[in-house]
Design a protein around this motif. Structure first.
Motif, mmCIF file in Angstrom:
data_model
loop_
_atom_site.group_PDB
_atom_site.id
_atom_site.type_symbol
_atom_site.label_atom_id
_atom_site.label_comp_id
_atom_site.label_asym_id
_atom_site.label_seq_id
_atom_site.Cartn_x
_atom_site.Cartn_y
_atom_site.Cartn_z
ATOM 1 N N MET A 144 -12.837 -9.586 -12.444
ATOM 2 C CA MET A 144 -13.675 -10.612 -13.100
ATOM 3 C C MET A 144 -12.963 -11.167 -14.316
ATOM 4 S SD MET A 144 -17.460 -10.184 -14.729
ATOM 5 C CE MET A 144 -17.031 -10.111 -16.451
ATOM 6 N N ARG B 46 -21.441 -5.762 -23.994
ATOM 7 C CA ARG B 46 -20.381 -5.183 -24.829
ATOM 8 C C ARG B 46 -19.058 -5.919 -24.678
ATOM 9 N NH1 ARG B 46 -21.983 -0.427 -27.271
ATOM 10 N NH2 ARG B 46 -24.237 -0.607 -27.196
ATOM 11 N N ARG B 47 -18.751 -6.258 -23.426
ATOM 12 C CA ARG B 47 -17.459 -6.889 -23.163
ATOM 13 C C ARG B 47 -17.377 -8.232 -23.888
ATOM 14 N NH1 ARG B 47 -12.917 -6.345 -21.229
ATOM 15 N NH2 ARG B 47 -11.780 -7.870 -20.026
ATOM 16 N N ALA C 226 -17.096 -7.783 -27.641
ATOM 17 C CA ALA C 226 -15.718 -7.403 -27.989
ATOM 18 C C ALA C 226 -14.787 -8.604 -27.920
ATOM 19 C CB ALA C 226 -15.248 -6.298 -27.048
ATOM 20 N N ILE D 179 -13.287 -1.353 -23.269
ATOM 21 C CA ILE D 179 -13.983 -2.636 -23.259
ATOM 22 C C ILE D 179 -14.519 -2.990 -24.636
ATOM 23 C CG2 ILE D 179 -16.139 -3.660 -22.429
ATOM 24 C CD1 ILE D 179 -15.190 -2.464 -19.645
ATOM 25 N N GLY E 213 -14.141 -4.923 -16.711
ATOM 26 C CA GLY E 213 -12.812 -4.887 -17.324
ATOM 27 C C GLY E 213 -11.703 -4.820 -16.293
ATOM 28 N N ASP F 64 -9.501 -6.813 -15.676
ATOM 29 C CA ASP F 64 -8.218 -7.382 -16.114
ATOM 30 C C ASP F 64 -7.467 -6.443 -17.069
ATOM 31 O OD1 ASP F 64 -10.226 -7.753 -18.005
ATOM 32 O OD2 ASP F 64 -9.191 -9.445 -18.938
ATOM 33 N N VAL F 65 -8.025 -5.273 -17.346
ATOM 34 C CA VAL F 65 -7.330 -4.333 -18.227
ATOM 35 C C VAL F 65 -6.240 -3.605 -17.425
ATOM 36 C CG1 VAL F 65 -7.582 -2.264 -19.657
ATOM 37 C CG2 VAL F 65 -9.361 -4.015 -19.683
ATOM 38 N N ARG G 187 -0.753 -9.862 -15.544
ATOM 39 C CA ARG G 187 -2.193 -9.787 -15.322
ATOM 40 C C ARG G 187 -2.923 -10.997 -15.907
ATOM 41 N NH1 ARG G 187 -5.197 -5.121 -13.824
ATOM 42 N NH2 ARG G 187 -3.173 -4.357 -13.207
#
Lengths: 334, 98
Positions: A1, A19-20, A23, B16, B48, B50-51, B96
């Protein structure tokens, strides 16, 4: 995503407490890239109407006094009472490498696991003024995300606590037991700013020493604050280790808020802080415009040298440079 | 920087909350074949994806393909040159976000 890209997505995400997105929004505001900052500002503008409801607490103290442990114990108690808590920790950046350890998560291990707590370290990145802006913006983002309490933590070794004091409702300073000498260590000015002094580590063998320290500081505070204000600063002992004094601290925070609210001082303080922030931004902006002005730049280093050599007086040089700045503004307008 | 002992879910959450580009897993205790895939799942579940996840430590070479298949960008075994590893991690982050 992929993360959201449009300002409205950020706003919706923050408001929903995602949260994302919270942040990501704070990262945008911390970024030095102009396009990030611009997007961040747009998001912030849209969030501002939803801010101002949280209890803003600043906590400072010398290194090793147990700030992180204190915040962890306090935070766990608040979370168990059903509150949502954000902790913004200002982490000193290394002046040599520019890097930060951002180690707060390791020091607030249990709190970091709580779903109702959000801990975000901010690297101080060299400039103190910059931190203050970024932390204040991050605080507004947390408020818009409906956090009930925002704690700003800073290491008490310089100017940063003055900055933090200018953005919180209650400013608490942590001390060690037996810290008679430490009064020298932390500047007296910082004690003057404190609404609450906490003598931490009041447990085991240090309990008696902590009580003596409390009494000493209560006397000192009585001299510093002759009274008459909406709030008279208080001293208490606490132990992050045993949890003693933590509830009392929070009761004081609430008492303080009630006193400031009923006297109108809270609104007055926040208005003053908002105005001071505006002026800080204006000062920074004017200085940036001044330094990037071509006419000023052409003369600046030369005049600086002449002032250093006492060939020209500083007031005279300043006047000359400000005149140049005014002239180039005037020509641009035409 | 995170605490020493954490579950994959906790690591993902902190990654995140701090909006990191990459998570590095140092593993010495042979848990990598279960914990690392769980971490990647947890990151995806929390938005997350894309981490970048990289691993280092005591990992047998025959496990490298297993980890890569499950989304680990780089694996660094004993004797890795640090500047080389740093370049590779940065490249993975760039890829990425490209």
């Amino acid at each position: 995503m992929k993360p959201p890209r449009a300002p409205a997505d950020y706003v919706a995400g923050v408001r929903a407490g995602d949260r994302r997105v919270i942040a990501k929004t704070i990262t945008l505001l911390e970024s030095r890239r102009a396009d990030h900052r611009e997007l961040g500002q747009e998001v912030l503008d849209a969030l501002v109407p939803f801010t101002g409801r949280a209890v803003r607490v600043g906590i400072t103290g010398p290194p090793g006094v147990g700030k992180s442990s204190f915040i962890e114990t306090l935070g766990l108690s608040l979370v168990s009472a059903g509150k949502k808590l954000a902790v913004l920790a200002i982490d000193p950046s290394s002046p040599v490498s520019g890097g930060s350890i951002l180690g707060d998560k390791t020091r607030m291990e249990r709190l970091a696991r709580e779903p109702a707590a959000y801990i975000r370290p901010t690297p101080s990145g060299g400039t103190l003024g910059g931190v203050a802006h970024r932390t204040r913006e991050a605080m507004l983002v947390c408020e818009a995300a409906d956090f009930d309490v925002v704690i700003v933590e800073t290491v008490g070794v310089g100017q940063s606590e003055v900055e933090v004091h200018s953005m919180v409702d209650l400013f608490a300073v942590l001390l060690q037991p037996g810290a008679g000498d430490e009064l020298q260590g932390i500047k007296k000015g910082v004690l003057e700013l404190a609404d609450v002094l906490v003598v931490n580590k009041a447990d085991g063998e240090q309990k008696a020493a902590a009580e003596r320290t409390r009494v000493d500081h209560a006397h000192a505070l009585a001299l510093l604050h002759p009274g008459g204000g909406a709030w008279t600063p208080r001293v208490l002992t606490a132990s992050a280790h045993t949890g003693e004094g933590i509830d009392e601290f929070w009761k004081l925070v609430q008492e303080h808020r009630a006193a400031l609210e009923s006297s109108g001082e809270l609104a007055r303080r926040r208005r003053g802080q908002a105005r001071a922030w505006l002026w800080r931004l204006l000062d920074d902006g004017l200085q940036a415009a001044f330094r990037s002005d071509a006419r000023v730049a052409a003369r600046l280093s030369e005049l600086e040298r002449e002032v250093e050599a006492s060939a020209v007086s500083a007031p005279r040089a300043a006047r000359a440079l400000l005149d140049l700045f005014a002239q180039s503004r005037a020509t641009r307008r035409r | 920087v995170g605490p020493l002992f954490q579950t994959p879910d906790e690591v993902a959450r902190q990654a995140i909350e701090n909006d990191v580009h990459a998570v590095g897993v140092s593993t010495q205790a042979a848990g990598h074949k279960t914990l690392v895939p769980k971490l990647i799942e947890a990151l995806k579940a929390q938005g997350g994806g894309d981490v970048v996840v990289v691993c280092g430590g005591v990992i047998p070479v025959q496990d490298y393909p297993f980890l890569r298949e499950r989304g680990v960008a780089n694996v660094f075994g004993p004797g890795t040159q640090i500047p080389k590893a740093a370049r590779e991690v940065l490249q993975s982050i760039r890829d990425r976000h490209a």
